[in-house]
Design an enzyme around this catalytic site. Structure first.
Site, short mmCIF file in Angstrom:
data_model
loop_
_atom_site.label_atom_id
_atom_site.label_comp_id
_atom_site.label_asym_id
_atom_site.label_seq_id
_atom_site.Cartn_x
_atom_site.Cartn_y
_atom_site.Cartn_z
N SER A 45 -39.52 -5.82 27.98
CA SER A 45 -38.13 -5.70 28.84
C SER A 45 -38.48 -4.39 29.94
O SER A 45 -37.69 -4.19 30.71
CB SER A 45 -37.03 -4.78 27.74
OG SER A 45 -37.60 -3.73 27.25
N LYS B 134 -35.53 2.25 27.73
CA LYS B 134 -34.92 1.82 28.61
C LYS B 134 -34.98 2.94 30.02
O LYS B 134 -35.26 3.95 29.81
CB LYS B 134 -33.57 1.39 28.59
CG LYS B 134 -33.30 0.26 27.29
CD LYS B 134 -33.78 -0.89 27.71
CE LYS B 134 -33.83 -2.04 26.53
NZ LYS B 134 -34.48 -3.22 26.79
#
Length: 254
Positions: A32, A93
Site C-alpha cells: 500500500s 499511511k
C-alpha cells in the site's frame, strides 16, 4: 542469580520505556505504500511527535486514559496508527487531509479544498520480482527467471506548501472517484502512496475500510528504514541471507 534477575528487570524496563516513548520497530506487510515502502522493509517509528496514548504502549497497556502531549501531524507525514473501526491492527499511511479540509478524488486525482493537487509523470518504478515483491499482474512483469522485474507507472504529487512525494497509479479502480470527505476536528484523512492497492480513508468502515482516522489512534511517525529483505532467504541456508538484503534501501529517512 539475584544480580542476573535484577539485570533482566532493568533491561525489560529500559525496553519498555524506549518502545513506548522513543522509537519502536514496524514491518511493512503490504504494497500500500509503494514506491516509498516495499514489503520486507523494517523501519523505526518515532513515538514522540504526536504525543502518547495507550496505543503507544506495548500490548495496549491501559496506563494512559487519554492522549497526552498531543500534537497534530502535518500533511504529507507518513504515520503509524491503530486502524479503525476495530482498533486492533497497525496501519501506515500518508496524511493528506487535516481538520477543516475537504478531500475528494476524481479520476484518481486528489482534490484538496477544491484544488486539484499538482501531479507529474516521472520514471516508472522498476522493482526486481521476488517473494516480497510479486508483480501486481503479468501485465506489469518484465523478463523471466532471476532477471524478472515489476514495472509500475509512477508520479510525483505535491501538496500545498511544496511538500512532494511519489505515488503509483496502476489503473482504474472504484476508489478513483469518491464523494467529498470533510475532515472533522480531531481526525485525519490518510491514503497509501500506491493508490490502487491501499485500504484507506476513501472507504468507509461500513464498507470494509477505515474511513477518517481519529488522531487519538496515532502511534508514531515513520523515521528511518533500518533493514530490508526481498524474502528470498532461507533460515536454514546462511549463504542466502546476504543476497536477500536490499542494502540500497537501508537508511532511507522520511
Amino acid at each position: 542469580m539475584r544480580d542476573f534477575l535484577f539485570f533482566l528487570v532493568k533491561l525489560a524496563l529500559v525496553v519498555f520505556v524506549v518502545r513506548s516513548f522513543v522509537v519502536a520497530p514496524f514491518t511493512i506487510p503490504s504494497e500500500s505504500m509503494q514506491p516509498r515502502l516495499l514489503i520486507g522493509d523494517y523501519l523505526l517509528a518515532a513515538k514522540w511527535p504526536y504525543g502518547y496514548s495507550h496505543y503507544s504502549l506495548p500490548f495496549d497497556a491501559p496506563l494512559l486514559p487519554r492522549r497526552v502531549l498531543a500534537a497534530q501531524p502535518e500533511r504529507g507525514d507518513v504515520v503509524i496508527f491503530r486502524a479503525p473501526p476495530a482498533n486492533q491492527r497497525d496501519y501506515i499511511k500518508r496524511v493528506i487531509g487535516l481538520p477543516g479540509d475537504s478531500v475528494q478524488l476524481r479520476g484518481g486525482r486528489v482534490i484538496l479544498n477544491g484544488q486539484r493537487l499538482p501531479r507529474e509523470r516521472i520514471a516508472d518504478l522498476v522493482v526486481p520480482a521476488s517473494p516480497n515483491s510479486p508483480c501486481f499482474s503479468s501485465l506489469y512483469r518484465e523478463g523471466a527467471g532471476e532477471g524478472a522485474a515489476c514495472r509500475y507507472p509512477r508520479y510525483r504529487e505535491t501538496l500545498p506548501g511544496g511538500r512532494s512525494y511519489e505515488t503509483l497509479d496502476i489503473g482504474v479502480t472504484g476508489a478513483d472517484d469518491t464523494p467529498v470527505f470533510n475532515v472533522p476536528a480531531g481526525h485525519m484523512f490518510v491514503m497509501g502512496d500506491n493508490r490502487d492497492r491501499s485500504e484507506d480513508s476513501r472507504v468507509a468502515p461500513e464498507a470494509g475500510g477505515i474511513g477518517l482516522v481519529p488522531q487519538d489512534n496515532l502511534i508514531g511517525k515513520a523515521l528511518i528504514v533500518v533493514y530490508s529483505t526481498d524474502g528470498s532467504a532461507s533460515p536454514a541456508r546462511p549463504w542466502t541471507w546476504w543476497p536477500a538484503v536490499r542494502a540500497e534501501r537501508i537508511g532511507g529517512l522520511f
